[in-house]
Design a protein around this motif. Structure first.
Motif, short mmCIF file in Angstrom:
data_model
loop_
_atom_site.label_atom_id
_atom_site.label_comp_id
_atom_site.label_asym_id
_atom_site.label_seq_id
_atom_site.Cartn_x
_atom_site.Cartn_y
_atom_site.Cartn_z
N LYS A 121 0.14 3.33 4.01
CA LYS A 121 1.38 2.55 4.00
C LYS A 121 2.53 3.16 4.79
O LYS A 121 3.60 2.54 4.90
CB LYS A 121 1.84 2.35 2.55
CG LYS A 121 0.86 1.53 1.71
CD LYS A 121 1.39 1.28 0.31
CE LYS A 121 1.25 2.47 -0.61
NZ LYS A 121 1.60 2.17 -2.01
N GLY A 122 2.35 4.35 5.36
CA GLY A 122 3.46 5.02 6.03
C GLY A 122 3.88 4.34 7.32
O GLY A 122 3.06 3.73 8.02
N ARG A 123 5.16 4.44 7.64
CA ARG A 123 5.69 3.89 8.89
C ARG A 123 5.43 4.86 10.03
O ARG A 123 5.64 6.06 9.90
CB ARG A 123 7.20 3.63 8.76
CG ARG A 123 7.55 2.46 7.86
CD ARG A 123 9.03 2.12 7.96
NE ARG A 123 9.87 3.18 7.40
CZ ARG A 123 10.90 3.74 8.04
NH1 ARG A 123 11.18 3.37 9.28
NH2 ARG A 123 11.64 4.67 7.45
N TYR A 170 7.39 12.26 5.73
CA TYR A 170 7.56 12.05 4.29
C TYR A 170 7.45 13.39 3.58
O TYR A 170 6.44 14.10 3.69
CB TYR A 170 6.49 11.09 3.76
CG TYR A 170 6.62 9.69 4.32
CD1 TYR A 170 7.46 8.75 3.72
CD2 TYR A 170 5.93 9.32 5.47
CE1 TYR A 170 7.60 7.47 4.26
CE2 TYR A 170 6.07 8.05 6.01
CZ TYR A 170 6.90 7.13 5.39
OH TYR A 170 7.03 5.86 5.93
N LYS A 212 12.44 9.52 -0.34
CA LYS A 212 11.93 8.62 0.69
C LYS A 212 10.52 8.15 0.38
O LYS A 212 10.22 6.95 0.47
CB LYS A 212 11.97 9.32 2.05
CG LYS A 212 11.47 8.45 3.20
CD LYS A 212 11.60 9.17 4.53
CE LYS A 212 11.07 8.35 5.68
NZ LYS A 212 11.21 9.06 6.99
N ILE A 213 9.63 9.07 0.00
CA ILE A 213 8.25 8.66 -0.29
C ILE A 213 8.19 7.82 -1.56
O ILE A 213 7.37 6.90 -1.66
CB ILE A 213 7.31 9.89 -0.38
CG1 ILE A 213 5.85 9.43 -0.36
CG2 ILE A 213 7.60 10.76 -1.58
CD1 ILE A 213 4.86 10.57 -0.24
N GLU A 214 9.07 8.08 -2.50
CA GLU A 214 9.11 7.24 -3.71
C GLU A 214 9.57 5.84 -3.36
O GLU A 214 9.00 4.84 -3.85
CB GLU A 214 10.05 7.88 -4.73
CG GLU A 214 9.54 9.17 -5.33
CD GLU A 214 10.54 9.81 -6.27
OE1 GLU A 214 10.15 10.76 -6.99
OE2 GLU A 214 11.71 9.38 -6.30
N ARG A 215 10.59 5.74 -2.52
CA ARG A 215 11.17 4.44 -2.19
C ARG A 215 10.27 3.63 -1.27
O ARG A 215 10.02 2.44 -1.50
CB ARG A 215 12.54 4.65 -1.51
CG ARG A 215 13.25 3.35 -1.15
CD ARG A 215 14.56 3.63 -0.43
NE ARG A 215 14.36 4.25 0.88
CZ ARG A 215 14.72 5.49 1.18
NH1 ARG A 215 15.28 6.28 0.27
NH2 ARG A 215 14.51 5.97 2.41
N GLU A 216 9.74 4.26 -0.22
CA GLU A 216 8.98 3.51 0.79
C GLU A 216 7.51 3.34 0.45
O GLU A 216 6.91 2.32 0.78
CB GLU A 216 9.10 4.21 2.15
CG GLU A 216 10.49 4.17 2.74
CD GLU A 216 10.50 4.60 4.19
OE1 GLU A 216 9.41 4.70 4.80
OE2 GLU A 216 11.60 4.81 4.73
N ILE A 217 6.92 4.36 -0.18
CA ILE A 217 5.48 4.35 -0.43
C ILE A 217 5.15 4.01 -1.87
O ILE A 217 4.10 3.45 -2.18
CB ILE A 217 4.86 5.72 -0.06
CG1 ILE A 217 5.23 6.10 1.38
CG2 ILE A 217 3.36 5.72 -0.25
CD1 ILE A 217 4.69 5.18 2.44
N GLU A 235 7.03 8.48 11.23
CA GLU A 235 7.90 8.96 10.16
C GLU A 235 7.37 10.23 9.51
O GLU A 235 6.18 10.54 9.56
CB GLU A 235 8.07 7.87 9.10
CG GLU A 235 8.88 6.67 9.56
CD GLU A 235 10.32 7.02 9.87
OE1 GLU A 235 10.96 7.73 9.06
OE2 GLU A 235 10.82 6.59 10.93
#
Length: 354
Positions: A240-242, A247, A303-308, A245
């Motif tokens: 799922k990572g952009r 993390y 960031k990893i909590e929010r995006e992933i 980016e």
């Protein structure tokens, strides 16, 4: 098919186990099988035909290119690294060669392979680079935790070599468009950890009746991350990572080194009490601090909590309990890695500090 470098080591080996608990997709492992690479760690998966182990160097571009062409992986996960700070102080050259030059050669092979892919496969391909929070340097007790925008300030040959590899991965994304992802983790612990690192060293020294060497005043702080939590973070970032980016992956467990050792002693007192009734804490010995010893690491995983959507499943209490029990129950694996070379290293590093 995915290709993983360094998966006979600690984090990579745990990732192989974690992957096959959740997927049937096969893995090709490229590992140099140096002192910390133990093929026994992943032997069950190799024997079952799910995993192919190739002994070789990430710096061997011809070999990497051959593996890419033969197996056609949809992703490369780059775990391979020299990783022990103390070893980097005694011999920095290997760290520069593996972590920087090796990563460069790997990136060049992957760039050529990716560049020749058909459009659909090319769009789906990923190169995931596994790195460390040590690239950010050291924090005071009041500084905010490391975020993905914290300036790099490495303080050891190890962390400098990892910082260099991070910059190479970033450059290959921005210059060539290579679809990269980078994770920077806090201190990992758990099963299959080579017994030069703090937690396994303390467990095994305690059981052997040896001193438990604690650097300096023991007040250095680390953010401890159970290795299987880290593996799940990597699996999710891969999915799922952009692209391009970074993390940061942390366990939200900031603990002083001395407290870690004392927790291990109390666990062993309960699980493997000494015959004479004494406590393991009596074996703690303070030794001369290592040069450039960073005072505190801490990760902000927002960031990893929010995006992933990843968060650690283990507390330090639950993770260290699993870890101590694993070392008590897996003496065959431990005996296999405690070679003469390992004992020589421990004597070299700690003997002069007593």
């Amino acid at each position: 098919m995915i290709l993983i470098t360094g998966a006979a080591g600690f984090i990579g080996g745990n990732f192989v186990h974690h992957w096959f608990e959740r997927s049937e997709e096969p893995i090709v492992v490229l590992d140099k099988l140096t002192y910390a690479g133990n093929p026994q760690t992943i032997a069950a998966h190799v024997g079952a035909g799910r995993c192919t182990l190739v002994q070789g160097d990430i710096g061997d571009r011809a070999l990497v290119s051959q593996l890419l062409q033969t197996h056609q992986p949809r992703a490369v996960l780059h775990f391979a690294a020299e990783s022990h700070v103390d070893r980097s102080i005694h011999g920095p050259g290997e760290f520069i060669q593996t972590n920087m030059v090796g990563t460069f050669e790997l990136l060049e092979a992957v760039r050529s392979y990716w560049g020749a892919m058909a459009a659909e496969a090319k769009a789906a391909f990923r190169f995931l680079h596994v790195s460390t929070d040590e690239v950010y340097g050291s924090l005071s007790e009041t500084d905010p935790a490391f975020s993905e925008t914290t300036p790099y300030a490495p303080n050891s040959p190890y962390s400098a070599s990892k910082a260099g590899s991070d910059h190479l991965v970033r450059a290959y994304h921005h210059t060539y468009g290579l679809p990269t992802l980078t994770t920077n983790c806090s201190n990992n612990y758990g099963p299959y950890h080579f017994p030069e690192k703090l937690i396994p060293l303390m467990i095994l020294n305690a059981l052997d009746g040896k001193p438990l060497p604690v650097y300096g005043d023991g007040q250095n702080i680390r953010d401890w991350l159970y290795v299987r939590d880290h593996c799940e973070a990597i699996r999710q970032v891969l999915a799922k990572g952009r692209l391009g980016e970074v993390y940061n992956v942390g366990g939200k467990n900031e603990i002083k080194n001395l407290d870690v050792v004392q927790v291990i002693c109390r666990k062993l007192d309960a699980l493997r009490p000494k015959a004479d009734g004494t406590q393991y804490e009596a074996q703690i010995t303070f030794v001369t601090d290592r040069p450039g010893h960073d005072r505190r690491y801490a990760i902000d995983p927002t960031k990893i909590e929010r995006e992933i959507g990843w968060t650690p499943a283990e507390t330090f209490e639950s993770g260290i309990d699993k870890t101590v029990r694993w070392y008590l129950e897996n003496t065959q694996w431990i005996d296999a890695v405690r070679t003469g070379a390992y004992r020589d290293w421990v004597n070299q590093n700690y003997g002069a500090r007593a």
